[in-house]
Design a protein around this motif. Structure first.
Motif, mmCIF file in Angstrom:
data_model
loop_
_atom_site.group_PDB
_atom_site.id
_atom_site.type_symbol
_atom_site.label_atom_id
_atom_site.label_comp_id
_atom_site.label_asym_id
_atom_site.label_seq_id
_atom_site.Cartn_x
_atom_site.Cartn_y
_atom_site.Cartn_z
ATOM 1 N N GLU A 217 1.215 -1.382 -0.377
ATOM 2 C CA GLU A 217 -0.089 -0.127 -0.284
ATOM 3 C C GLU A 217 0.535 1.236 0.031
ATOM 4 O O GLU A 217 2.210 0.759 0.426
ATOM 5 N N ASP A 218 0.156 2.472 -0.492
ATOM 6 C CA ASP A 218 0.816 3.615 -0.669
ATOM 7 C C ASP A 218 0.684 4.378 0.145
ATOM 8 O O ASP A 218 -0.318 5.614 0.134
ATOM 9 N N GLY A 219 1.552 3.901 1.865
ATOM 10 C CA GLY A 219 0.866 5.155 2.746
ATOM 11 C C GLY A 219 0.746 6.796 2.597
ATOM 12 O O GLY A 219 -0.033 7.025 3.114
ATOM 13 N N GLY A 220 1.595 6.876 1.910
ATOM 14 C CA GLY A 220 1.193 8.586 1.560
ATOM 15 C C GLY A 220 -0.196 9.635 0.703
ATOM 16 O O GLY A 220 -0.541 9.803 0.418
ATOM 17 N N ALA A 221 -0.033 8.271 -0.324
ATOM 18 C CA ALA A 221 -1.443 8.455 -0.834
ATOM 19 C C ALA A 221 -2.787 8.005 0.252
ATOM 20 O O ALA A 221 -3.346 8.601 -0.073
ATOM 21 N N ILE A 222 -2.459 7.616 1.178
ATOM 22 C CA ILE A 222 -3.674 6.946 2.038
ATOM 23 C C ILE A 222 -3.784 8.832 3.230
ATOM 24 O O ILE A 222 -4.378 8.735 3.448
ATOM 25 N N PHE A 223 -2.803 8.955 3.526
ATOM 26 C CA PHE A 223 -2.313 9.710 4.552
ATOM 27 C C PHE A 223 -3.602 11.039 3.503
ATOM 28 O O PHE A 223 -3.850 11.912 3.773
ATOM 29 N N ARG A 224 -2.644 11.783 2.106
ATOM 30 C CA ARG A 224 -3.134 12.511 1.693
ATOM 31 C C ARG A 224 -4.919 12.594 1.027
ATOM 32 O O ARG A 224 -5.747 13.327 0.789
ATOM 33 N N GLU A 225 -5.188 10.929 1.190
ATOM 34 C CA GLU A 225 -6.771 11.215 0.620
ATOM 35 C C GLU A 225 -7.497 11.147 2.142
ATOM 36 O O GLU A 225 -8.714 11.959 2.399
ATOM 37 N N PHE A 226 -6.329 11.237 3.173
ATOM 38 C CA PHE A 226 -7.574 11.281 4.374
ATOM 39 C C PHE A 226 -7.498 12.900 4.647
ATOM 40 O O PHE A 226 -8.895 13.200 4.624
ATOM 41 N N LEU A 227 -6.108 13.801 4.063
ATOM 42 C CA LEU A 227 -6.014 15.366 4.706
ATOM 43 C C LEU A 227 -7.112 15.762 3.734
ATOM 44 O O LEU A 227 -7.974 16.377 3.594
ATOM 45 N N GLY A 228 -7.189 14.949 1.900
ATOM 46 C CA GLY A 228 -8.518 15.778 1.357
ATOM 47 C C GLY A 228 -9.459 15.546 1.499
ATOM 48 O O GLY A 228 -10.365 16.815 1.049
ATOM 49 N N LYS A 229 -10.487 14.317 2.167
ATOM 50 C CA LYS A 229 -11.718 13.666 2.108
ATOM 51 C C LYS A 229 -12.452 13.975 3.616
ATOM 52 O O LYS A 229 -13.335 13.728 3.726
ATOM 53 N N THR A 230 -11.292 13.225 4.925
ATOM 54 C CA THR A 230 -11.903 13.123 5.603
ATOM 55 C C THR A 230 -12.018 14.126 6.960
ATOM 56 O O THR A 230 -12.403 14.233 7.580
ATOM 57 N N TYR A 231 -10.181 14.565 6.712
ATOM 58 C CA TYR A 231 -9.854 15.579 7.770
ATOM 59 C C TYR A 231 -10.688 16.235 7.958
ATOM 60 O O TYR A 231 -11.716 17.177 7.043
#
Length: 553
Positions: A488-502
């Motif tokens: 898994e791409d940790g950075g992609a998951i992190f960025r998705e959280f910041l963009g859609k969920t944070y």
């Protein structure tokens, strides 16, 4: 208030009973990390499930939902036999707060350009907010442009040199020069730092506008939706000294308004903007006069607590020193204008996970029946989302000797959505905590990753920074952006959280939270805290480090 008092009294009776049962337990000294205790994914899940439940309504500062969360954490402290470290023998340090809201009818700003007065429109041309400590002001003064407005002689930079700011209104670009280290830029580029410096020089007002880069990232027009928002601050207790306030009057202006000021001064606004992308424009008197006025609507004072406990150390001397493990307990509450039916910002990742990991570190010591040489102070702090206020209050008015706090390890929003292979340790390179962190990670084959968001200045944006400002070496860990063992791409998951969920209602228990990663993250932080607590020497800032030098105690 009656309900809150009942809640506190009921808990104190529970705590006394649990403590009586725990104080007779036999413990041994933990002098090394060779015997790493176990960490329970299920216990972390149980904590997150409770703290992120709809019942708590997003744990907003001052709310009953936050009070329930605080009692939950305190009950766990008591169950583990931790010593109360709050006020009057409790686990609570009640922080007095007040809110301020701009009275929009009384907010005004005008410019006198070439002898003609121009009235500006709130929201479209300028933005102001209410303030607790400086709730009103009405001033007229000449505008002096001061580049980025940064006074930093320690790094050979001074935008204020040669400028007379006494009785003047200072106009600056927001932020700081791109040539600065990002964390240093975050410190010197903050409006708080600038306003305090301007006040020392007799300025009566502060106006800012965005650089080309900042305007693209955060356009001025977005500020309009924040006109009705309340600002928070803690209220000065009867004893103690509050941070010195800066200039009372401050505003942000649009590029259109800034352009008019520069044109009236015979300067090219576009050249100033372009110069600011690569350096810091020189200051000058603009010949323009501004009138600024505002008033704030203040709330009554209310309380919301930091929740504090100590695992007492085993060394006769070092037990009087403290390693602070912190995590913010609050979140942002209800979002009435959120899309859809769900309006509750549960804050499962931000920061129920961090608080749960902090408590699991405490439980690991209790399970193993060991004590480190130094004491560990567990701090679930309030009002991080309001500006790191609970941590700031505790750092100014600690319930232990300030000089006895040797280090802070902070837990804020670990993205426990993947089995991380690396972590980012903000601030590690600035003190002797760096080698401690690397050694801890090496024990469990986790690597130390680089700062993936240097432009954000993360080191100044979570609770650990309030300890840094008191001269205390600190480190703040987040899950890294590398590839996981599963690919898994940790950075992609992190960025998705910041963009859609944070900071949205989607940060709830419907997410696929990886509680095994939570146990792993608890182990990492335990290893760091335990090493600090057991070493002979207390942590030190690296020689010449900016923050160590700036905030040396």
């Amino acid at each position: 208030m009656k309900t809150k008092k009942i809640l506190r009294r009921g808990f104190s009776l529970l705590a006394l009973g649990v403590l009586a049962a725990c104080t007779g337990a036999q413990v041994k000294t933990a002098t090394s990390d060779s015997d790493i205790p176990t960490f329970s994914p299920d216990r972390i899940k149980a904590d997150v499930t409770f703290l992120a439940d709809d019942l708590l309504r997003g744990r907003d500062t001052g709310s009953e939902g936050y009070r329930i969360a605080a009692n939950y954490v305190a009950a766990e402290y008591a169950r583990l036999g931790l010593k109360p470290a709050g006020v009057d023998g409790s686990y609570f340090q009640e922080v007095p707060f007040q809110t301020a809201k701009l009275d929009q009818a009384k907010a005004s700003m005008s410019l006198t350009l070439n002898g003609e007065e121009k009235t500006l429109n709130l929201g479209d041309d300028f933005f102001m907010g209410g303030e607790v400590r400086l709730p009103s002001g009405d001033e007229t003064g000449e505008i002096v442009f001061a580049g980025y407005g940064i006074h930093a002689p320690e790094i050979g930079h001074d935008d204020l040199a040669g400028l007379d700011l006494n009785g003047k209104i200072v106009l600056t670009l927001s932020g700081g020069p791109t040539s600065f280290n990002t964390e240093v830029r975050a410190h010197h580029g903050s409006s708080t730092t600038k306003r305090a410096e301007f006040a020392k020089r007799g300025a009566i007002g502060y106006i800012s506008f965005g650089s080309l880069t900042n305007e693209k990232r955060r356009p001025f027009e977005r500020l309009k939706k924040y006109l009705g928002i309340e600002s928070f601050d803690w209220v000065m207790p009867e004893t103690g000294e509050a941070p010195k306030p800066g200039v009372a009057l401050s505003a942000a202006i649009s590029h259109d308004v800034a352009r008019q000021i520069f044109e009236a001064a015979g300067k090219s606004f576009d050249e100033i903007l372009n110069e600011a992308e690569v350096g810091s424009p020189k200051g000058f008197d603009t010949g323009v006069t501004a009138h600024m006025a505002f008033d704030s609507e203040l709330s009554d004072v209310f309380e919301s607590p930091n929740v504090l406990a100590v695992l007492e150390g085993s060394d006769p001397v070092l037990k009087d020193e403290y390693v602070v493990l912190s995590a913010h307990l609050d979140h942002i509450g209800i979002a009435e204008h959120a899309k859809g039916d769900d309006k509750i910002n549960n804050g499962a990742i931000d920061n129920a996970t961090g608080v749960s990991v902090m408590m699991e570190v405490a439980r690991a010591y209790a399970r193993a029946g060991v004590k480190p040489r130094r004491s560990i102070l567990f701090a679930a702090v309030v009002a991080e989302e309001k500006g790191l206020l609970g941590a700031e209050y505790f750092a100014h008015f600690p319930t232990v000797e300030k000089s006895a706090m040797v280090a802070n390890v902070n837990l804020d929003m670990p993205i426990l959505l993947y089995d991380f292979s690396d972590v980012v340790a903000f601030g590690a390179e600035r003190s002797s905590l760096g080698p401690v962190t690397e050694a801890a990670l090496a024990q469990i084959n986790v690597t130390l990753g680089p700062d993936p968001m240097p432009e954000e200045g993360i080191f100044t944006r979570s609770d650990h920074y309030r300890f840094v400002q008191q001269g205390i070496p600190s480190v703040f860990l987040v899950t890294g952006w590398g590839k996981t063992e599963a690919g898994e791409d940790g950075g992609a998951i992190f960025r998705e959280f910041l963009g859609k969920t944070y900071h949205s209602p989607h940060d709830d228990l419907s997410q696929e939270i990886n509680y095994d990663a939570g146990a792993k993250f608890a182990k990492v932080n335990w290893l760091i805290v335990n090493s600090i607590a057991n070493t002979d020497a207390r942590p030190t800032w690296n020689e010449g480090d900016f923050f160590g030098t700036t905030f040396a105690r």
